[in-house]
Design a protein around this motif. Structure first.
Motif, PDB file in Angstrom:
ATOM      1  N   GLU A 114       0.832  -1.205   0.000  1.00 14.36           N
ATOM      2  CA  GLU A 114       0.000   0.000   0.000  1.00 14.36           C
ATOM      3  C   GLU A 114       0.871   1.261   0.000  1.00 14.36           C
ATOM      4  O   GLU A 114       0.588   2.224  -0.701  1.00 14.36           O
ATOM      5  CB  GLU A 114      -0.934   0.005   1.204  1.00 14.36           C
ATOM      6  CG  GLU A 114      -2.071  -0.982   1.125  1.00 14.36           C
ATOM      7  CD  GLU A 114      -2.931  -1.006   2.382  1.00 14.36           C
ATOM      8  OE1 GLU A 114      -2.703  -0.171   3.280  1.00 14.36           O
ATOM      9  OE2 GLU A 114      -3.809  -1.864   2.470  1.00 14.36           O
ATOM     10  N   GLN A 115       1.938   1.233   0.796  1.00  9.53           N
ATOM     11  CA  GLN A 115       2.818   2.401   0.856  1.00  9.53           C
ATOM     12  C   GLN A 115       3.538   2.627  -0.463  1.00  9.53           C
ATOM     13  O   GLN A 115       3.701   3.740  -0.927  1.00  9.53           O
ATOM     14  CB  GLN A 115       3.838   2.249   1.994  1.00  9.53           C
ATOM     15  CG  GLN A 115       3.245   2.437   3.357  1.00  9.53           C
ATOM     16  CD  GLN A 115       4.286   2.265   4.460  1.00  9.53           C
ATOM     17  OE1 GLN A 115       5.413   1.898   4.199  1.00  9.53           O
ATOM     18  NE2 GLN A 115       3.872   2.518   5.701  1.00  9.53           N
ATOM     19  N   SER A 116       3.955   1.541  -1.089  1.00  8.91           N
ATOM     20  CA  SER A 116       4.648   1.677  -2.374  1.00  8.91           C
ATOM     21  C   SER A 116       3.690   2.151  -3.469  1.00  8.91           C
ATOM     22  O   SER A 116       4.076   2.936  -4.342  1.00  8.91           O
ATOM     23  CB  SER A 116       5.311   0.362  -2.772  1.00  8.91           C
ATOM     24  OG  SER A 116       4.332  -0.624  -2.957  1.00  8.91           O
ATOM     25  N   SER A 117       2.438   1.709  -3.410  1.00 16.47           N
ATOM     26  CA  SER A 117       1.464   2.150  -4.411  1.00 16.47           C
ATOM     27  C   SER A 117       1.109   3.625  -4.192  1.00 16.47           C
ATOM     28  O   SER A 117       0.890   4.378  -5.142  1.00 16.47           O
ATOM     29  CB  SER A 117       0.210   1.279  -4.403  1.00 16.47           C
ATOM     30  OG  SER A 117      -0.483   1.443  -3.174  1.00 16.47           O
ATOM     31  N   LEU A 118       1.054   4.070  -2.938  1.00 20.36           N
ATOM     32  CA  LEU A 118       0.748   5.471  -2.646  1.00 20.36           C
ATOM     33  C   LEU A 118       1.915   6.371  -3.057  1.00 20.36           C
ATOM     34  O   LEU A 118       1.717   7.486  -3.545  1.00 20.36           O
ATOM     35  CB  LEU A 118       0.442   5.657  -1.160  1.00 20.36           C
ATOM     36  CG  LEU A 118      -0.884   5.085  -0.660  1.00 20.36           C
ATOM     37  CD1 LEU A 118      -0.984   5.245   0.859  1.00 20.36           C
ATOM     38  CD2 LEU A 118      -2.071   5.781  -1.329  1.00 20.36           C
ATOM     39  N   SER A 119       3.132   5.903  -2.846  1.00 18.48           N
ATOM     40  CA  SER A 119       4.294   6.719  -3.181  1.00 18.48           C
ATOM     41  C   SER A 119       4.506   6.794  -4.687  1.00 18.48           C
ATOM     42  O   SER A 119       5.044   7.782  -5.194  1.00 18.48           O
ATOM     43  CB  SER A 119       5.538   6.182  -2.498  1.00 18.48           C
ATOM     44  OG  SER A 119       5.816   4.880  -2.986  1.00 18.48           O
ATOM     45  N   SER A 120       4.077   5.796  -5.435  1.00 16.72           N
ATOM     46  CA  SER A 120       4.220   5.816  -6.886  1.00 16.72           C
ATOM     47  C   SER A 120       3.174   6.710  -7.540  1.00 16.72           C
ATOM     48  O   SER A 120       3.361   7.166  -8.650  1.00 16.72           O
ATOM     49  CB  SER A 120       4.140   4.405  -7.457  1.00 16.72           C
ATOM     50  OG  SER A 120       2.845   3.873  -7.247  1.00 16.72           O
TER      51      SER A 120
END
Length: 121
Positions: A114-120
């Motif tokens: 989730e964090q990686s998808s939000l940061s991308s």
């Protein structure tokens, strides 16, 4: 022997039994021994303290495990049943801990995703 030590207030060791195994007595000789001071001529308190020290150090368990004396079949069955119950409990606990760890790891992976998808974005 014990009474003289109690009167002097000095330390005493557990006397060796004559039916001890050679290997067991060799192992016990390698240890320093358990020393208990007798205070105020209170032998009962000193013996209780010595028993607690023996239990905590494992000497009692070692002596019991290394005995030559005959063990009745009924005692063997009871010991086998206790060992089996202990093993099953240990396996159940290991299974539960594994399930908890797997669940935590999956939750952490979801959080990372989730964090990686939000940061991308």
């Amino acid at each position: 022997m014990i009474h003289a030590a109690a009167k002097r207030g000095s330390a005493f060791l557990l006397p060796r039994r004559s039916c001890a195994l050679d290997s067991l007595s060799f192992q016990l000789q390698q240890w320093r021994g358990i020393r208990v001071k007798v205070l105020n001529n209170n032998l009962d308190q000193a013996l209780a303290l010595m028993q607690r020290k023996m239990q905590s150090s494992g000497i009692e368990r070692m002596i019991k495990n290394e005995q030559i004396c005959h063990i009745k079949n009924s005692e063997k069955r009871v010991l086998a049943k206790k060992n089996l119950e202990r093993k099953i409990r240990s396996q159940d606990l290991a299974r539960k801990l594994k399930a908890i760890l797997v669940q935590k790891v999956s939750v952490l992976q979801l959080m990372d995703d989730e964090q990686s998808s939000l940061s991308s974005n």
